[in-house]
Write a protein that holds these residues in place. Structure first.
Motif, short mmCIF file in Angstrom:
data_model
loop_
_atom_site.label_atom_id
_atom_site.label_comp_id
_atom_site.label_asym_id
_atom_site.label_seq_id
_atom_site.Cartn_x
_atom_site.Cartn_y
_atom_site.Cartn_z
N LYS A 219 -1.57 4.24 -0.95
CA LYS A 219 -2.68 3.40 -1.42
C LYS A 219 -3.51 2.91 -0.24
O LYS A 219 -4.74 2.85 -0.31
CB LYS A 219 -2.14 2.21 -2.21
CG LYS A 219 -1.56 2.55 -3.56
CD LYS A 219 -2.64 3.01 -4.53
CE LYS A 219 -2.06 3.26 -5.91
NZ LYS A 219 -3.08 3.80 -6.84
N GLU B 277 -5.61 5.74 1.03
CA GLU B 277 -6.65 6.03 0.05
C GLU B 277 -7.82 5.05 0.20
O GLU B 277 -8.98 5.43 0.06
CB GLU B 277 -6.11 5.96 -1.38
CG GLU B 277 -5.30 7.18 -1.80
CD GLU B 277 -4.75 7.06 -3.21
OE1 GLU B 277 -4.84 5.95 -3.79
OE2 GLU B 277 -4.20 8.06 -3.72
N SER B 278 -7.51 3.80 0.49
CA SER B 278 -8.54 2.78 0.62
C SER B 278 -9.46 3.04 1.82
O SER B 278 -10.58 2.53 1.89
CB SER B 278 -7.91 1.39 0.74
OG SER B 278 -7.30 1.22 2.00
#
Length: 222
Positions: free
Chosen positions: A154, A157-158
């Motif tokens: 995550k 991905e950010s």
């Protein structure tokens, strides 16, 4: 500003427009902070606003423009400091993800990495910069997901659009993309050997090489 013909093959018009604008951003024809209004681009390109609007959304996803309410699209800026901040995270976190992925990689996963690198090579042969950026991103994303560490995934991905914006310079220079392909092949072989330490070191080296190359390009423009 001359825009190349966007009606040659079957690639969607919005993607061709995005590639043209991306090329001008990388070459410095379109400057950081410059507004890219739909009416202005429509007049320059001689086409309707709809595919231009779609192209700007694609460029926003890749970090090349920021769409600001009531201002429209603005070319994003990238400095030496930006590159360093992005890559100090990328080199630590992606190499960790690769190391964690080793025990989760099956034969079919290694074959998938080979397929993605072959796709990158095909896009390179066709001089398709947008395709190269996506294929490279897909290659890295694949082993990141195989780390199976959801918080790490995550977090990376950010940062994806910033990574794409910074690494795009690698795909506009012949010399670097050839190295990228070979470095990917070395990483794939290490995954085949299930050598976690080797994978980690090769990914670190791969990212460091990209960091050095991209910083040299950005420095010339600042």
């Amino acid at each position: 500003m001359a825009i190349r013909d966007v009606s040659i093959d079957n690639t969607p018009l919005s993607e061709k427009i995005a590639e043209t604008i991306r090329d001008y951003i990388l070459k410095g024809v379109l400057k950081p902070g410059e507004r890219l209004t739909e009416p202005k681009l429509s007049d320059i390109l001689g086409i309707s606003r709809t595919p231009i609007r779609e192209a700007l959304r694609l460029l926003e996803m890749d970090g090349f423009v920021e769409i600001i309410p009531r201002r429209g699209a603005v070319v994003t800026e990238i400095t030496d400091k930006d590159v360093d901040e992005i890559f100090i995270l990328k080199i630590r976190l992606e190499s960790l993800a690769a190391k964690l992925a080793v025990n989760n990689m099956k034969e079919v996963d290694v074959e998938r990495l080979e397929e993605l690198n072959n796709r990158l090579e095909r896009f390179y042969s066709n001089k398709n910069v947008a395709g190269m950026i996506k294929a490279n991103s897909d290659f890295h994303d694949y082993f990141i997901r195989k780390s199976e560490n959801q918080r790490l995934i995550k977090f990376l991905e950010s940062l994806q659009s910033q990574f794409k914006r910074a690494t795009a310079y690698s795909f506009t220079e012949t010399g670097r993309i050839e190295h990228v392909l070979n470095e990917h092949k070395e990483i794939i072989e290490a995954f085949k050997e299930k050598d976690a330490l080797k994978v980690e070191k090769l990914v670190e080296k791969h990212i460091q090489n990209g960091w050095n190359f991209i910083r040299s390009k950005v420095s010339k423009k600042n």
